[in-house]
Motif scaffolding. Structure first.
Motif, mmCIF file in Angstrom:
data_model
loop_
_atom_site.group_PDB
_atom_site.id
_atom_site.type_symbol
_atom_site.label_atom_id
_atom_site.label_comp_id
_atom_site.label_asym_id
_atom_site.label_seq_id
_atom_site.Cartn_x
_atom_site.Cartn_y
_atom_site.Cartn_z
ATOM 1 N N VAL A 229 -34.799 -13.338 -35.138
ATOM 2 C CA VAL A 229 -36.077 -13.930 -34.745
ATOM 3 C C VAL A 229 -37.144 -13.447 -35.721
ATOM 4 N N GLU A 230 -38.256 -14.178 -35.773
ATOM 5 C CA GLU A 230 -39.307 -13.806 -36.712
ATOM 6 C C GLU A 230 -40.478 -13.199 -35.952
ATOM 7 N N ILE A 231 -40.821 -11.968 -36.294
ATOM 8 C CA ILE A 231 -41.981 -11.341 -35.657
ATOM 9 C C ILE A 231 -42.856 -10.737 -36.739
ATOM 10 N N MET A 232 -44.082 -11.164 -36.793
ATOM 11 C CA MET A 232 -45.067 -10.618 -37.739
ATOM 12 C C MET A 232 -44.497 -10.504 -39.154
ATOM 13 N N GLY A 233 -43.889 -11.548 -39.610
ATOM 14 C CA GLY A 233 -43.416 -11.565 -40.990
ATOM 15 C C GLY A 233 -42.091 -10.877 -41.211
ATOM 16 N N ALA A 234 -41.511 -10.290 -40.171
ATOM 17 C CA ALA A 234 -40.225 -9.632 -40.341
ATOM 18 C C ALA A 234 -39.164 -10.424 -39.581
ATOM 19 N N ARG A 235 -38.018 -10.642 -40.243
ATOM 20 C CA ARG A 235 -36.927 -11.322 -39.550
ATOM 21 C C ARG A 235 -36.031 -10.262 -38.940
ATOM 22 N N ILE A 236 -35.951 -10.272 -37.642
ATOM 23 C CA ILE A 236 -35.299 -9.169 -36.951
ATOM 24 C C ILE A 236 -34.253 -9.735 -36.004
ATOM 25 N N PRO A 237 -33.057 -9.134 -35.960
ATOM 26 C CA PRO A 237 -32.085 -9.608 -34.981
ATOM 27 C C PRO A 237 -32.657 -9.469 -33.578
ATOM 28 N N LEU A 238 -32.410 -10.484 -32.779
ATOM 29 C CA LEU A 238 -32.916 -10.502 -31.419
ATOM 30 C C LEU A 238 -32.536 -9.214 -30.684
ATOM 31 N N LEU A 239 -31.327 -8.713 -30.985
ATOM 32 C CA LEU A 239 -30.843 -7.533 -30.279
ATOM 33 C C LEU A 239 -31.759 -6.331 -30.483
ATOM 34 N N GLN A 240 -32.270 -6.189 -31.731
ATOM 35 C CA GLN A 240 -33.174 -5.063 -31.990
ATOM 36 C C GLN A 240 -34.381 -5.147 -31.089
ATOM 37 N N VAL A 241 -34.915 -6.366 -30.961
ATOM 38 C CA VAL A 241 -36.092 -6.547 -30.115
ATOM 39 C C VAL A 241 -35.738 -6.196 -28.681
ATOM 40 N N VAL B 282 -43.029 -3.458 -44.118
ATOM 41 C CA VAL B 282 -43.419 -2.290 -43.328
ATOM 42 C C VAL B 282 -43.039 -2.510 -41.873
ATOM 43 N N MET B 283 -43.322 -3.716 -41.383
ATOM 44 C CA MET B 283 -42.962 -4.042 -40.004
ATOM 45 C C MET B 283 -41.459 -3.898 -39.805
ATOM 46 N N GLN B 284 -40.722 -4.336 -40.820
ATOM 47 C CA GLN B 284 -39.262 -4.265 -40.731
ATOM 48 C C GLN B 284 -38.818 -2.814 -40.527
ATOM 49 N N VAL B 285 -39.398 -1.929 -41.347
ATOM 50 C CA VAL B 285 -39.040 -0.512 -41.231
ATOM 51 C C VAL B 285 -39.419 0.021 -39.853
ATOM 52 N N VAL B 286 -40.585 -0.379 -39.381
ATOM 53 C CA VAL B 286 -41.026 0.089 -38.061
ATOM 54 C C VAL B 286 -40.032 -0.362 -36.999
ATOM 55 N N PHE B 287 -39.605 -1.611 -37.086
ATOM 56 C CA PHE B 287 -38.653 -2.114 -36.100
ATOM 57 C C PHE B 287 -37.301 -1.406 -36.220
ATOM 58 N N ASP B 288 -36.853 -1.203 -37.467
ATOM 59 C CA ASP B 288 -35.585 -0.499 -37.665
ATOM 60 C C ASP B 288 -35.639 0.880 -37.003
ATOM 61 N N ALA B 289 -36.745 1.592 -37.274
ATOM 62 C CA ALA B 289 -36.891 2.943 -36.740
ATOM 63 C C ALA B 289 -36.956 2.898 -35.222
ATOM 64 N N ALA B 290 -37.693 1.933 -34.703
ATOM 65 C CA ALA B 290 -37.872 1.872 -33.249
ATOM 66 C C ALA B 290 -36.561 1.535 -32.557
ATOM 67 N N SER B 291 -35.748 0.660 -33.166
ATOM 68 C CA SER B 291 -34.518 0.290 -32.461
ATOM 69 C C SER B 291 -33.504 1.416 -32.512
ATOM 70 N N ALA C 109 -23.934 1.655 -24.181
ATOM 71 C CA ALA C 109 -22.665 1.009 -24.494
ATOM 72 C C ALA C 109 -22.875 -0.481 -24.737
ATOM 73 N N LEU C 110 -23.693 -1.112 -23.892
ATOM 74 C CA LEU C 110 -23.938 -2.549 -24.055
ATOM 75 C C LEU C 110 -24.623 -2.830 -25.389
ATOM 76 N N ILE C 111 -25.616 -2.007 -25.705
ATOM 77 C CA ILE C 111 -26.350 -2.226 -26.955
ATOM 78 C C ILE C 111 -25.427 -2.003 -28.154
ATOM 79 N N LEU C 112 -24.720 -0.852 -28.141
ATOM 80 C CA LEU C 112 -23.822 -0.553 -29.266
ATOM 81 C C LEU C 112 -22.732 -1.607 -29.378
ATOM 82 N N VAL D 239 -35.882 -3.184 -23.814
ATOM 83 C CA VAL D 239 -35.127 -2.577 -22.706
ATOM 84 C C VAL D 239 -35.464 -1.094 -22.580
ATOM 85 N N THR D 240 -35.526 -0.409 -23.728
ATOM 86 C CA THR D 240 -35.833 1.016 -23.676
ATOM 87 C C THR D 240 -37.191 1.251 -23.042
ATOM 88 N N ILE D 241 -38.171 0.473 -23.494
ATOM 89 C CA ILE D 241 -39.506 0.664 -22.919
ATOM 90 C C ILE D 241 -39.477 0.341 -21.427
#
Lengths: 304, 392, 355
Positions: A138-150, A4-13, A212-215, A155-157
């Motif tokens: 990186v690992e956050i709350m049980g989800a392995r997420i690319p650092l870039l997504q984080v 679930v966390m993974q999906v939340v992160f995917d959606a947020a990024s 552009a940098l993110i993409l 950055v957006t926030i």
């Protein structure tokens, strides 16, 4: 939990990307009622400034070799510069034109930028290794997420808070908000129109550069049409958010990102290919129920 | 405005002066000289020009020098039809069209309706031939399904891959073709299983949701069949690896080339089928010699294997013309259709009256290890893919 | 509302506009016919198709003032109708096996396919329009874009009925100029007839004075819907003819590229003028063609003058910006071409001067 966390992160990024794009479009719309279709091409141009012009398949990395603390400001500055230049050279002459004319002019400008890039770099996508350390998971709350997504989300926030305080706390921000609310009135009250508009273009260009940098680091590719998809979604987010409302644009950007990701997760395999049809269907529904957008900016009703 | 039109009309007359002169042998290129497809058409066309120069140096075809006429499709379908008409009016005996089926078809259709042979530079859809354009249309490359089938069988036989995941980019027919070939081959591999599948779109900014689905599997699959092409391929590969998925990645030929590898540093466990190697390690020394020749002619090495079909195209067409003793369409088509495992620089080629395309081909397998691509094996699928399966 | 005699006088007063435009189109056709060059002939066919699209778009955008990004969706619907109804049944069975039996067996001539394409597009315009016409302004524009994206997504993925992204070939190719000329002229007259009809006048009144129009009893969503359906029908017929001009359809042909070309030509010509719609196409198309010839190289004396590849698109963009800078309301503004000796209020621009 992890998934679930993974999906939340995917959606947020994904939502972050759209939100940054929507902000860039809403800022300019706010001050001059221009729907800037060149925004996507500015995004692409910002990636290409890192490369030396050549039509070979192998990219000749030029500014892309800078260390990150120079590279990031460089790209942001290039984005801002290109955007301001487009205002000075083109859009300034369209101050009193109707929105449709401005829109087509911006589209024509985007067309010029795109084909200029095509002539310099050819259409073959170029690969660049931009900020490669960001690709590590990186690992956050049980989800392995690319650092870039984080980083994208952070950055957006960060940009949102920075922009909010800039608009709230500085004189320039005040002028810009005043101009967004009612441009004619603000001008009468002494707001320096050209400065405010140039400021909006600079900010919008810098936001394009951030995308552009993110993409660029996410896809590892510089491609002349890379900004188009984000720009379209951002444009839709701006309208759904309520034309001219910055907060609305951001919320709608996140909403669109979330819809796209959730559709991908819940649709059965056969229907997944039709994902975009469902996303756009949702867009129509939102518009039917909230034609003025989620948040309505004052003074923007019925201008187009 | 009338003045402008008069000038324009005058200039077209100049353009279409030469017409239907049968003493010449003319190859007409209705390909993209500008726009998106240019990057794909030009290398193959350069390779074709090398073969034409070789033939002309050796005394020409049927004792005549081959001439070349060009028209730019501008990567636009409507312009493609015009470009086709232009080269036909300039006396072309064969119309060479864009690499991609979708962009090449309009010009190929003009050739077909004028009763001329059309040759796709490197289209890999079965429709780039009898089944789509018509009985006088050919393609110089190998069908996309052969690539998917080759990779599946090879990974199964040589790499003991048993669990497969299928990730399809629905953007183009080419991508779907690769996965169709994979789908055809998989049931023939005993105890190989498809543990999951998903789709994405080439232009998707992020495939995070698709990756999350793969990571949700109880076990990482042995191999991921990735049916996609540039530019989205780089993004997908980069994101897969960034998410910590280390499965073997199987691809179509569309990702060949080292020009993009800098985007995914130290990429490993990554496999691509190619018709010839651009990395200087082709088992056939003549391919390496061709690469040198290409560099001499164009100033750069071939950047992908899609350079090669252009050379093969002129090669097989010229042989057929030589055997037929004429450039007349029906005779040349008949000679082409007699070719069975005709040797070329880049593997044997077969054309039949049923299929103007390769449904089985020798592929070199390129492995990218720690960011370095190199040929590791050679594979030909055990049996040709039946035409019925290609048409589904 | 206006009695019959009054409308007839409106018709008589304004009929010069479509007549002049039709004469211009005929002139183009004659030049192409006289040149005898097949590529040039094809170029003029493209111009006529573009006239149909831009005039179709004008019927809605020009009269309602609402920018639509979605009209190319109707061309897509029409184009596929041509594919469904004119390809040989055997080929259809291969490429689009999911078609219902009666459609699979159908093989009709191109003009019938164009009519069917128009009718099919009109039906969907009615369905979409019933929902979308309640919106105004930029929300309506975005909603029409969402409609285009939906249609594109469905047609790009509906394997058994549209062959998904694959090009559907086998549509009989029509390389004769005259049917396209007739269709373009019909589109011009249809647009003119609509704009002087009760509905067209009401919609334009609503465009200029929405509050007053609503107060005088004009049902704006309904008036817009009528325009939407008529313009959808024209786009659908145009889409079907476009399919016949190159012999194939793909969803990609009818997407963003064509949308922006069409919209740009309309705005450059003059968004709320039928003459502007037609002149926008003729002028921009001539410019594109001239640049392409320059790019291919033109012999002047002993030297060949050629622009570097890719300059054509850049020059086109620059010229479009320049035209809009100097004429923000487009080349024609909201004026129409009329006889020079007419009522003398609008002096019609000679098209030759602007090019």
């Amino acid at each position: 939990m992890g998934s679930v966390m993974q999906v939340v992160f995917d959606a947020a990024s994904l939502g972050s990307l759209y939100a940054l794009g929507a902000l860039g479009i809403a800022l300019i719309f706010g001050v001059m009622r221009l729907v800037n279709f060149a925004h996507g091409d500015v995004i692409a141009a910002c990636v290409f400034v890192l490369l030396w012009p050549s039509v070979d398949a192998v990219a000749i990395v030029f500014a892309g070799n800078l260390p990150w603390f120079l590279l990031v400001p460089f790209v942001l500055a290039m984005g801002a510069a290109l955007s301001v230049a487009s205002e000075v050279v083109v859009f300034r002459r369209f101050r009193n034109a109707n929105p449709a004319t401005m829109m087509i002019a911006s589209f024509a400008l985007g067309f010029v930028i795109r084909y200029f890039l095509l002539m310099l770099y050819s259409s073959r996508p170029k690969s660049i290794s931009l900020l490669p350390t960001l690709s590590q998971p990186v690992e956050i709350m049980g989800a392995r997420i690319p650092l870039l997504q984080v980083i994208t989300i952070v950055v957006t926030i960060g940009v949102l808070f920075g922009l909010t305080s800039f608009l709230r706390r500085t004189r320039f921000g005040l002028e810009m908000r005043a101009a967004a609310e009612n441009f004619t009135m603000a001008r009468v009250l002494g707001v320096r129109a050209n400065r405010v508009i140039m400021g909006a273009f600079a900010l919008s260009g810098a936001l394009a550069a951030a995308i552009a940098l993110i993409l660029g680091s996410q896809t590892g590719t510089a491609n002349i049409v890379m900004g188009a998809n984000v720009m379209l979604m951002a444009f839709i987010a701006t309208v759904i958010g309520g034309m001219g409302s910055l907060a609305g644009a951001v919320i709608a950007g996140f909403l669109l990102g979330a819809i796209a990701v959730v559709m991908q997760v819940i649709l059965p395999p056969d229907a997944r290919a039709f994902r975009d049809a469902f996303v756009y269907g949702a867009v129509i529904l939102v518009l039917i129920f909230r034609p003025q957008g989620l948040l309505t900016a004052r003074g923007t009703k019925e201008r187009v | 405005m009338k003045r402008v039109i008069a000038v324009l009309a005058a200039s077209t007359c100049l353009g279409s002066a030469a017409f239907g002169d049968d003493d010449r042998i003319v190859v007409g290129f209705a390909t993209a000289e500008t726009g998106f497809m240019q990057a794909y058409d030009k290398p193959a066309q350069d390779a074709a020009m090398i073969r034409i120069a070789e033939i002309n140096e050796a005394g020409g075809l049927l004792g005549k020098q081959i001439e070349v006429v060009n028209a730019d499709t501008k990567t636009d379908r409507a312009e493609g039809a015009k470009a086709g008409l232009s080269v036909i009016d300039a006396g072309a005996d064969i119309v060479v069209v864009s690499c991609d089926y979708d962009f090449g078809a309009p010009a190929a259709l003009t050739a077909e309706s004028s009763g001329l042979i059309s040759f796709f530079l490197c289209a890999e859809s079965i429709k780039a031939g009898i089944q789509g354009v018509g009985p006088n249309s050919f393609s110089a490359s190998v069908l996309a399904p052969v690539q998917g089938a080759t990779m599946a069988q090879w990974a199964y036989e040589k790499k003991e891959a048993r669990s497969f995941y299928r990730l399809l980019d629905t953007w183009t027919e080419y991508n779907k073709g690769i996965c169709d070939g994979f789908d055809y081959m998989l049931p023939q591999l005993a105890d190989a299983t498809l543990v999951g599948e998903d789709t994405f779109l080439n232009e998707d900014a992020s495939i995070a949701a698709q990756i999350t689905r793969i990571k949700g599997l109880p076990e990482e699959p042995d191999a991921i069949m990735l049916c996609t092409m540039m530019p989205g391929a780089v993004s997908a590969i980069k994101q897969l690896r960034a998410a910590g998925i280390n499965s073997m990645i199987l691809n179509g030929s569309g990702v060949d080339g080292s020009y993009w590898l800098s985007a995914v540093p130290d990429l490993s466990n990554f496999y691509t089928p190619v018709q010839g190697s651009i990395y200087g390690d082709d088992p056939n020394a003549e391919v390496t010699a061709f690469n040198a020749k290409f560099k001499e002619a164009t100033g750069g090495d071939p950047s992908t294997q899609y350079t090669y079909p252009g050379y093969v195209m002129i090669d097989v067409w010229a042989k057929a013309v030589e055997r037929a003793g004429t450039t007349e369409t029906a005779a040349v088509v008949a000679e082409l259709e007699k070719m069975n495992a005709e040797p070329t620089l880049f593997g044997p080629r077969t054309f039949t009256s049923e299929l103007h395309h390769q449904n089985q081909a020798r592929y070199l397998i390129v492995e990218t290890n720690a960011g370095k691509p190199g040929v590791v094996d050679e594979w030909t699928i055990s049996a040709p893919i039946p035409v019925a399966d290609l048409m589904k | 509302m206006a009695p019959r005699t009054q409308r007839r006088s409106v018709a008589l007063r304004t009929i010069s506009t479509p007549l002049i435009l039709a004469a211009l189109l005929v002139a183009f056709a004659l030049v192409a016919w006289a040149s005898g060059s097949r590529p040039f002939n094809q170029t003029v066919i493209d111009i006529f198709l573009q006239v149909i699209f831009v005039v179709g778009l004008y019927v809605f955008v020009g009269n309602s003032g609402v920018i639509s990004f979605g009209h190319i969706a109707f061309a897509c619907l029409g184009g596929y109708v041509a594919a469904w109804t004119t390809i040989k049944p055997m080929m259809k069975g291969i490429s689009m096996p999911g078609l219902p039996d009666w459609l699979m067996q159908l093989e009709i001539p191109f003009w019938a396919a164009a009519l069917a394409g128009g009718a099919f597009a009109a039906f969907w315009a009615l369905v979409f329009g019933a929902v979308l016409m309640r919106l105004s302004g930029i929300a309506a524009s975005i909603a029409t874009f969402a409609m285009l994206a939906m249609v594109n997504s469905i047609y790009s993925n509906w394997e058994s009925v549209t062959a998904a992204t694959s090009s559907v070939v086998g549509i009989p190719i029509l390389r004769v100029l005259w049917p396209y000329l007739v269709a373009a002229i019909l589109a011009v007259f249809a647009a003119w007839a609509y704009s002087i009809s009760r509905h067209g006048l009401a919609l334009r009144a609503a465009r200029d004075e929405p509050t007053a129009a609503a107060a005088s009893g004009i049902d704006i969503p309904r008036a817009r819907l009528i325009a939407f359906v008529i313009s959808g029908a024209i786009m659908g017929a145009g889409g079907a003819l476009y399919a016949h001009s190159i012999g194939l359809v793909t969803p990609d042909t009818y997407y963003l590229g064509l949308t922006f070309t069409t919209l740009s030509m309309l705005v450059v010509g003059g968004m709320s003028s039928l003459s502007g719609a037609v002149l926008g196409v003729l002028i921009l198309s001539s410019l594109i063609q001239a640049l392409r010839w320059l790019e291919a190289g033109i012999d002047i004396g002993t030297t060949t003058f050629a622009l570097p590849g890719g300059v054509q698109e850049i020059a086109l963009g620059v010229v479009m910006i320049a035209i809009l800078m100097f004429r923000p309301a487009g080349i024609m503004g909201n004026k129409e071409l009329t006889w020079p000796t007419g009522r003398g209020n609008d002096k019609p621009g000679e098209p030759g001067e602007t090019n």
